[in-house]
Design an enzyme around this catalytic site. Structure first.
Site, PDB file in Angstrom:
ATOM      1  N   TRP A 170      41.948  48.170  32.358  1.00  0.00           N
ATOM      2  CA  TRP A 170      43.095  47.585  33.056  1.00  0.00           C
ATOM      3  C   TRP A 170      44.364  48.415  32.927  1.00  0.00           C
ATOM      4  CZ3 TRP A 170      46.579  47.253  29.208  1.00  0.00           C
ATOM      5  CH2 TRP A 170      46.110  47.010  27.916  1.00  0.00           C
ATOM      6  N   PRO A 195      35.808  47.622  38.122  1.00  0.00           N
ATOM      7  CA  PRO A 195      37.136  47.652  37.503  1.00  0.00           C
ATOM      8  C   PRO A 195      37.348  46.404  36.657  1.00  0.00           C
ATOM      9  CG  PRO A 195      37.301  46.938  39.780  1.00  0.00           C
ATOM     10  CD  PRO A 195      35.847  47.256  39.534  1.00  0.00           C
ATOM     11  N   ASP A 196      38.273  46.478  35.724  1.00  0.00           N
ATOM     12  CA  ASP A 196      38.615  45.306  34.930  1.00  0.00           C
ATOM     13  C   ASP A 196      39.160  44.213  35.847  1.00  0.00           C
ATOM     14  OD1 ASP A 196      39.216  44.655  31.804  1.00  0.00           O
ATOM     15  OD2 ASP A 196      40.704  43.699  33.105  1.00  0.00           O
ATOM     16  N   GLU A 267      35.614  57.960  27.375  1.00  0.00           N
ATOM     17  CA  GLU A 267      36.957  58.236  26.857  1.00  0.00           C
ATOM     18  C   GLU A 267      37.437  56.975  26.168  1.00  0.00           C
ATOM     19  OE1 GLU A 267      41.356  59.103  28.463  1.00  0.00           O
ATOM     20  OE2 GLU A 267      39.899  60.651  28.997  1.00  0.00           O
ATOM     21  N   GLU A 399      44.364  51.574  15.933  1.00  0.00           N
ATOM     22  CA  GLU A 399      45.106  51.742  17.193  1.00  0.00           C
ATOM     23  C   GLU A 399      45.809  50.436  17.549  1.00  0.00           C
ATOM     24  OE1 GLU A 399      44.236  53.582  21.622  1.00  0.00           O
ATOM     25  OE2 GLU A 399      42.697  52.338  20.683  1.00  0.00           O
TER      26      GLU A 399
END
Length: 530
Positions: A170, A195-196, A267, A399
């Site tokens: 997103w 897609p999200d 990624e 993170e």
């Protein structure tokens, strides 16, 4: 979609951000779903207001999409490269022409500022142009050295894998939905894109523009749904998987495709560091650090979460940086000007809040920020700078993926390098020094897939002829450049042998053949043959 389909609070103060219902219905028809599919209602993080209702796909719908893509791919793979080039050059132009509509959707779905949304528009145009102009060179058959000069002639070919599955996140709803699809399509594959759910409208608009540019509709299929069901079906059913997202989910993707022995690229997350050397131009370094840490409210996998500052300039840099962060303007406006927008939703706000509260409770000093801003919108959080962060605090190594950065003092380049590498991740880094040669030496010692010298992240990201990706727990494979398209192909070696076989001939026995071959191999070495 015309620009006026997005409500503009500057001209209509009573308006709420919304997308024209006709546009939503048109885009919804691009989703592969059953006639009476379950519906998903999305909202904008800028205000929390409803945004659009779109149909959800099922695992069975994903299978239908893959079958349709597979059937279309056979014809698409035979499409002349010149035609593919023209399609994506037209797409380049359409993305720039329709950027107002795209910018509105990116902002509404992600919460980022307009300037940061424009990064996505520019990125898509750059990637489309690059592969339209370079794909033929990347993919052309190449002569390779054969076993024997002249007598053995070897050629390397690249064939499309078939149907590429892309599961996009997103945080960059335009870039990450379409820039991986571009090289996959240019290589002759079909694509099934999931897609999200938070960023579906932007992805559907990007696909619509590709169709307008001339891409056959069946070649790029879109399915919508959650990760565990629909995303997993894309992973399970396609011939190559491209995933962008968290490291934990990336490991699950790799485990899922392993039994089928299909390729994948990932990624994943980052805990990226920026080093400010003692000779850095502090004015530029401060401005760069603001962009590095707070673009897209820190919801960028290549953003900086750790600032390593040489002790000789640490006091001055910190003073200037904190002043600059305090001066940032937060806003939900769909206009150019604001410096930072909103987080994407409650889970992200909760994570950021928990990280900062944990650090504060364990002794970290909040130099600025450190609190939510519900007065601006439901998921706004102030850009936050911390000092005194230790390994006992969650945000030291985990993170955050939000507008939070910690400052650490270092005394030498070597100490900065050790600190930058002291993480499980290795996605991006930034080095600031007036001595570019020194910056390059430091950069090559940092274990990260991209390192920017005297730039936050955009220099390496925007240099799409060069590879981009992560080391260590930050990913597998690369996007951009030759690796970004060749990964979507199967390489094949076709070798023709002339005159004599690779075997005893002319009446030789095996022992004589071995002596002749031994002499030939020694001769090839002495002649410098590779």
């Amino acid at each position: 979609m015309a620009p006026e389909t997005i409500a503009d609070p500057e001209t209509d103060p009573t308006a709420t951000y919304a997308v024209d219902p006709g546009t939503v219905r048109r885009l919804a028809r691009r989703v592969v779903s059953a006639p009476r599919a379950e519906q998903h209602r999305s909202s904008t993080p800028l205000t929390g207001a409803p945004l659009a209702t779109l149909p959800l796909s099922t695992r069975e719908d994903v299978a239908v999409a893959v079958d349709a893509a597979r059937a279309a791919q056979r014809a698409w793979s035979r499409t002349p490269m010149e035609l593919r080039e023209r399609i994506f050059l037209r797409y380049h132009d359409l993305v720039l022409q329709r950027q107002v509509q795209l910018l509105d959707l990116v902002q509404l779905e992600s919460g980022k500022t307009r300037a940061q949304a424009f990064e996505e528009v520019a990125d898509v145009a750059i990637v489309a142009r690059h592969y339209a102009r370079s794909a033929a060179a990347y993919l052309r058959p190449r002569r390779r050295a054969g076993l024997f000069p002249v007598l053995t002639q070897s050629t390397e070919y690249h064939h499309p894998r078939g149907v590429v599955g892309i599961v996009s996140p997103w945080n960059y709803p335009l870039s990450l939905a379409i820039t991986d699809a571009i090289p996959a399509l240019m290589a002759g594959n079909a694509v099934v894109l999931r897609p999200d759910l938070q960023s579906s409208l932007t992805a559907l608009m990007a696909v619509e523009l590709l169709t307008e540019a001339g891409l056959p509709e069946s070649v790029l299929q879109v399915v919508l749904g959650d990760g565990p069901t629909v995303g997993q079906a894309v992973v399970d059913l396609t011939d190559y998987v491209c995933y962008t997202g968290s490291t934990a989910t990336g490991r699950s993707v790799a485990a899922s495709v392993a039994p089928r022995l299909v390729g994948y690229s990932l990624e994943l997350g980052g805990k990226n560091a920026m080093y400010v050397a003692e000779d850095a131009d502090l004015d530029k370094a401060v401005e760069g650090a603001v962009r590095a840490c707070f673009s897209s409210a820190g919801q960028l996998c290549i953003s900086i979460e750790r600032l390593l500052v040489h002790d000789r300039v640490a006091d001055e840099f910190t003073r200037r940086f904190v002043e600059a962060v305090r001066a940032m303007r937060l806003s939900a406006d769909l206009t150019f000007g604001p410096d930072m927008g909103s987080l994407v939703g409650k889970p992200q706000l909760d994570r950021v809040t928990a990280h900062v509260d944990d650090a504060r409770a364990k002794g970290a000093r909040v130099l600025t920020g450190g609190r939510p801003r519900p007065d601006l919108g439901p998921y706004f959080y102030e850009p936050t700078v911390l000092e005194g962060v230790t390994a006992a605090m969650d945000l030291r190594d985990d993170e955050t993926f939000g507008p939070v950065v910690s400052i650490y003092r270092v005394h030498t380049d070597d100490e900065a390098i050790r600190f930058a590498n002291d993480t499980d991740y290795g996605l991006n880094a930034s080095v600031w020094t007036r001595d570019v040669a020194r910056g390059r030496r430091i950069a090559t010692a940092i274990q990260a897939g991209t390192v920017n010298v005297n730039e936050a992240y955009a220099a390496a990201w925007g240099s799409v002829a060069a590879p981009m990706g992560g080391m260590k727990a930050s990913g597998v494979g690369r996007r951009h450049g030759s690796e970004g398209i060749l990964k979507y192909t199967e390489s094949q070696n076709v070798t023709a042998q002339y005159v004599v076989p690779i075997a005893p001939s002319f009446g030789m026995d095996q022992q004589t053949y071995a002596r002749v071959m031994t002499g030939a191999l020694r001769a090839l070495k002495s002649l410098g043959r590779r």
